[in-house]
Design a protein around this motif. Sequence first.
Motif, PDB file in Angstrom:
ATOM      1  N   ARG A 246      -8.292  -7.571   4.436  1.00 20.43           N
ATOM      2  CA  ARG A 246      -8.359  -6.576   3.366  1.00 20.43           C
ATOM      3  C   ARG A 246      -9.410  -7.056   2.381  1.00 20.43           C
ATOM      4  O   ARG A 246      -9.487  -8.246   2.073  1.00 20.43           O
ATOM      5  CB  ARG A 246      -7.011  -6.429   2.663  1.00 20.43           C
TER       6      ARG A 246
ATOM      7  N   ASN B  69       0.606  -4.587   9.337  1.00 18.13           N
ATOM      8  CA  ASN B  69      -0.468  -4.753  10.314  1.00 18.13           C
ATOM      9  C   ASN B  69      -0.115  -4.077  11.643  1.00 18.13           C
ATOM     10  O   ASN B  69      -0.349  -4.625  12.730  1.00 18.13           O
ATOM     11  CB  ASN B  69      -0.773  -6.237  10.543  1.00 18.13           C
TER      12      ASN B  69
ATOM     13  N   ARG C  74       0.816  -1.183   0.000  1.00 20.18           N
ATOM     14  CA  ARG C  74       0.000   0.000   0.000  1.00 20.18           C
ATOM     15  C   ARG C  74       0.860   1.247   0.000  1.00 20.18           C
ATOM     16  O   ARG C  74       0.406   2.295   0.340  1.00 20.18           O
ATOM     17  CB  ARG C  74      -0.880  -0.042   1.225  1.00 20.18           C
TER      18      ARG C  74
ATOM     19  N   TYR D 283     -10.108  -2.446   5.264  1.00 21.19           N
ATOM     20  CA  TYR D 283      -8.954  -3.092   5.861  1.00 21.19           C
ATOM     21  C   TYR D 283      -8.965  -2.856   7.362  1.00 21.19           C
ATOM     22  O   TYR D 283      -9.556  -1.891   7.857  1.00 21.19           O
ATOM     23  CB  TYR D 283      -7.645  -2.575   5.255  1.00 21.19           C
TER      24      TYR D 283
ATOM     25  N   CYS E  80      -6.085  -9.998  10.503  1.00 18.87           N
ATOM     26  CA  CYS E  80      -6.196  -8.753   9.754  1.00 18.87           C
ATOM     27  C   CYS E  80      -6.787  -9.043   8.387  1.00 18.87           C
ATOM     28  O   CYS E  80      -6.486 -10.073   7.772  1.00 18.87           O
ATOM     29  CB  CYS E  80      -4.828  -8.089   9.632  1.00 18.87           C
TER      30      CYS E  80
END
Length: 608
Positions: free
Chosen positions: A350, A175, A2, A411, A348
């Motif tokens: 996305r 994360n 990202r 996310y 986590c």
Amino acid sequence: MRGDVFFGRNSNDQGIADFMFTVDGGLAPIVNRPVQSFERLLERKGLSTLSAAFEILAENGLLPPPGTPSTFFAPTDAAFEALPPGLLDAALADPFFLADIVGYHGVPGAFTQPQLIDAGFLGSFTGSPLGFTEGSLLVNGVEASPAIRTPDGYVSIIDEVLLPPEPEAFFVSGNMRGTTEVPDPGDTTAYGEAFFNYTILGDTHLMCVFAWNTGGFVAGVTPNALHIHEGAAGVAGPVVWNSGATADDFFENEPFKEWAVDVCAEIDPTVAQNIIADPEGFYANIHSSSFPGGMAREQLVVDPGFNPFSPAYHANPMTGSKEVGGGDLDSHGWLTLTVPTTDTGEWCFRAEAYKGDAITGAHVHSGVAGVDGPVVINFAVGSDAEIEAGDARFAVHDTFAFAGSPQQIMYGCVAVDPTVASDIAAAPGDFYANIHSEAFPAGMIRAQVGAGEVAMTTILAELSGEEEVSVPGEGFGFAALEVFEGEGTIVWFIDAEPIGQPTAAHVHTGALGVEGPVFLDLGVTPDTFFEPGFAPGLWFGSGLVEGIDPGIITEIVGTPGDEYVNVHNEEFPGGVMRGQTFDPNAGPPEGLMGRSTPPSRGDWGHTK
């Protein structure tokens, strides 16, 4: 990953409009100095090679958007001629190699020369650092001419081509969240990543970092520090590298609901080698005034490439046809689940959804294909929902927040019951993920959960108006076909510019230079493509084709190069641009550049 190039991240208003560094090292008013366009500068004697390079980059969509603030160091023709034999020819023949070289000669933001010297090091457009020292102005030890003001920044002439240094190592802290902070918990709204690049520039050892995080964004609390500490997971340790970032260096990374920072600072070589030897013995954390002991943290890992965190599970492709009660047949998406480096009992996630209406929720349910079941993991997301304290950190928004964008991104991390985690590990296919929306409250799109990466084949095509056969088209673009052979499904993505709005797109049979019949209609509708607005005539589109004949799937996957992708619009009904398909693992057809992923427009060929 990202973290892409964020233009203007180093913008600084100090003195830009009022002063310019002069030959004798002083500051002089520039109100009466002429402002020259960058194009006029390239016409100057001795800059023809750089001019040709910019033409190539422009033709391939590898330049920043018009108006991007920048400070650029322009090599002369003699500088290019002094390169090692064959290097210039190789660069001019490969636009992406060329983008790496040319992009290394500029930094985002308009900086006077004293400001550059004061900064010491700044990240270039390619991310690699440039060093600035006194002696008039030296960039990587090369003397730069007095700055010439342009409408978007400054340009200096240099007599040597600056070659990007080869990074020694990459690290990532992914994360990053508040639940990993010790001894006191951090910000429960925090989620993000930090990407580190260790480079030796001459005698200087540098660590550069690009980081983003949601912590404190909704509350308006700006982060004020970023460090690397020595310490295993769950242990608080001493700072071994200070990025030097302050609240002034963190910027609002619009349209994402997050802060971002991009800085470089010197690092002790011994510390760097210790991190290389045992990255998970170190952690990165971000601080703020609300959380002086640490807002968010996570251990470092070696970054092996574009996706440093392979998902533990996936749900892809998510489609409306898989919803038991009927979902949105025009929408599609995906979701991944990752077990973070530091085990806090969280997973986590996305996820992305295309062409759906406002999202109201996303979950993992218990249930095999064709059966509805209870929620076992709640991601607590909703369109434009504020990030709040609780058992989930989340953000949902339109991509780039451009009007009409069909894409929504989610996310964050959530606590997962250990029994649920064990059950999913034992039989992931007994669970499914789905995304809900206002129009489809029972479920907009869904897919069964699978272990690891999704099994799919990616086929690419580089598009050009020059490739059209009967009537030459215009523009250039890129197409990616994600082929799910077992499902008879293709998810596709196309970007194209600068053209009028696309009205159709197909896969045709036909070799290079040969027109052929439509093999597969990609199902473009009036709302498939949207114009983000930062470059005139740039269009993005994505769609889903289901129930494809197995023979068509076999040919698209098995004989790339025998088919081509063709995009149409009103001005060019027979085709505005086309490109032969190719398998990125086998290499592109002869004469094509062969980029493996669609570029992020305006970032010198590097994706976010």
